[in-house]
Design a protein around this motif. Sequence first.
Motif, PDB file in Angstrom:
ATOM      1  N   LEU A 106     -15.142  33.159 -26.148  1.00  8.06           N
ATOM      2  CA  LEU A 106     -15.084  34.193 -27.182  1.00  8.06           C
ATOM      3  C   LEU A 106     -15.970  35.334 -26.674  1.00  8.06           C
ATOM      4  O   LEU A 106     -16.968  35.089 -25.979  1.00  8.06           O
ATOM      5  N   ASP A 107     -15.641  36.559 -27.065  1.00 10.26           N
ATOM      6  CA  ASP A 107     -16.475  37.700 -26.663  1.00 10.26           C
ATOM      7  C   ASP A 107     -17.863  37.560 -27.272  1.00 10.26           C
ATOM      8  O   ASP A 107     -18.047  36.866 -28.280  1.00 10.26           O
ATOM      9  N   THR A 110     -17.895  38.180 -30.906  1.00 14.21           N
ATOM     10  CA  THR A 110     -16.986  37.371 -31.744  1.00 14.21           C
ATOM     11  C   THR A 110     -17.736  36.141 -32.250  1.00 14.21           C
ATOM     12  O   THR A 110     -18.537  35.555 -31.529  1.00 14.21           O
ATOM     13  N   TYR A 137      -7.473  33.295 -35.800  1.00 16.19           N
ATOM     14  CA  TYR A 137      -8.614  34.196 -35.965  1.00 16.19           C
ATOM     15  C   TYR A 137      -8.553  34.867 -37.325  1.00 16.19           C
ATOM     16  O   TYR A 137      -7.469  35.187 -37.825  1.00 16.19           O
ATOM     17  N   HIS A 190      -9.705  39.476 -24.175  1.00 14.02           N
ATOM     18  CA  HIS A 190      -9.827  40.430 -25.305  1.00 14.02           C
ATOM     19  C   HIS A 190      -8.498  40.607 -26.052  1.00 14.02           C
ATOM     20  O   HIS A 190      -8.179  41.711 -26.500  1.00 14.02           O
ATOM     21  N   GLN A 191      -7.728  39.530 -26.170  1.00 11.24           N
ATOM     22  CA  GLN A 191      -6.346  39.718 -26.619  1.00 11.24           C
ATOM     23  C   GLN A 191      -6.207  40.319 -28.016  1.00 11.24           C
ATOM     24  O   GLN A 191      -5.409  41.235 -28.224  1.00 11.24           O
ATOM     25  N   VAL A 192      -6.980  39.799 -28.967  1.00  4.79           N
ATOM     26  CA  VAL A 192      -6.823  40.297 -30.346  1.00  4.79           C
ATOM     27  C   VAL A 192      -7.173  41.786 -30.385  1.00  4.79           C
ATOM     28  O   VAL A 192      -6.436  42.616 -30.951  1.00  4.79           O
ATOM     29  N   LYS A 193      -8.276  42.133 -29.752  1.00  2.00           N
ATOM     30  CA  LYS A 193      -8.704  43.540 -29.776  1.00  2.00           C
ATOM     31  C   LYS A 193      -7.672  44.431 -29.094  1.00  2.00           C
ATOM     32  O   LYS A 193      -7.363  45.528 -29.577  1.00  2.00           O
ATOM     33  N   LEU A 206     -14.505  39.823 -35.817  1.00  2.00           N
ATOM     34  CA  LEU A 206     -13.560  38.805 -35.352  1.00  2.00           C
ATOM     35  C   LEU A 206     -14.228  37.432 -35.382  1.00  2.00           C
ATOM     36  O   LEU A 206     -15.363  37.279 -34.916  1.00  2.00           O
TER      37      LEU A 206
HETATM   38  N1  URA Z   1      -9.554  38.043 -28.716  1.00  2.00           N
HETATM   39  C1  URA Z   1     -10.525  38.957 -28.536  1.00  2.00           C
HETATM   40  O1  URA Z   1     -10.251  40.147 -28.465  1.00  2.00           O
HETATM   41  N2  URA Z   1     -11.792  38.527 -28.470  1.00  2.00           N
HETATM   42  C2  URA Z   1     -12.149  37.245 -28.584  1.00  2.00           C
HETATM   43  O2  URA Z   1     -13.336  36.914 -28.523  1.00  2.00           O
HETATM   44  C3  URA Z   1     -11.121  36.291 -28.772  1.00  2.00           C
HETATM   45  C4  URA Z   1      -9.828  36.717 -28.838  1.00  2.00           C
END
Ligand code: URA
Length: 240
Positions: A106-107, A110, A137, A190-193, A206
Amino acid sequence: MSKIMRLDRFIAGQISDISRSAAKQYCRQGRVLVNGKKAAFDQKIDAEIDEISVDGEKVRYKEHIYIMLNKPQGYVCSTRNGNSPTVLELVPKRLYRCGLFPAGRLDKDTEGFVLITDDGELSHKMLSPKSHVDKRYYVELKDDIREDTADIFASGMTIDNNEVCLPAKLERVKDNDKACFLTLHEGKFHQVKRMFSQLGNEVVYLKRVSIGSMELDRDLPLGECLEILHKDIQKLLDKT
Ligand code: URA
């Protein structure tokens, strides 16, 4: 892996606050029994068959340990200590063992569920791109979520010009247009971001709330750990 090992190694490996030299000392003091008899520290034992006790308490053999951490912001998912503290520093002494590592990243900013283990095989299964283990998430955004976002994510969007994402599931949160739950079946950097950034929005908070079908324990405070029972490990690999 062989379950035959020296007694001092077994004790130091299974009881986190007993070092190898302390284990030798315990044996010399006659506090360690193998199948009911006092034993020398260099005696070979079979960890799966022999019954070992220390100070009268049976030591149950566990080949691996699995720890659920509710990661706070400010910690990095790494075994190496750079400028920031690592998640391993949050593992209490009673659960600590050599060879622990965070299975997945995780970042730093996060929060949420990180699995810490010494089981390389399980980690590989969980993280392999082919396994598609779900990660869910909770996301808060700077701006309102666009109406078409769920459809775009579900169709498998392309980010940063050429990276194609697997279809992802967005669930809106009642009475809040700036928050949602997002389930991914993979773990790109960084997929979600990056997915939200592609649509002109910005993630401001997050938290990972589940891995496979295992949810982060709601009663586990930020920065705290709990041991996952062996009977529940399979849940980490379930597709939901
Ligand atoms: N996606 C993100 O951008 N950050 C995370 O830590 C995990 C998934």
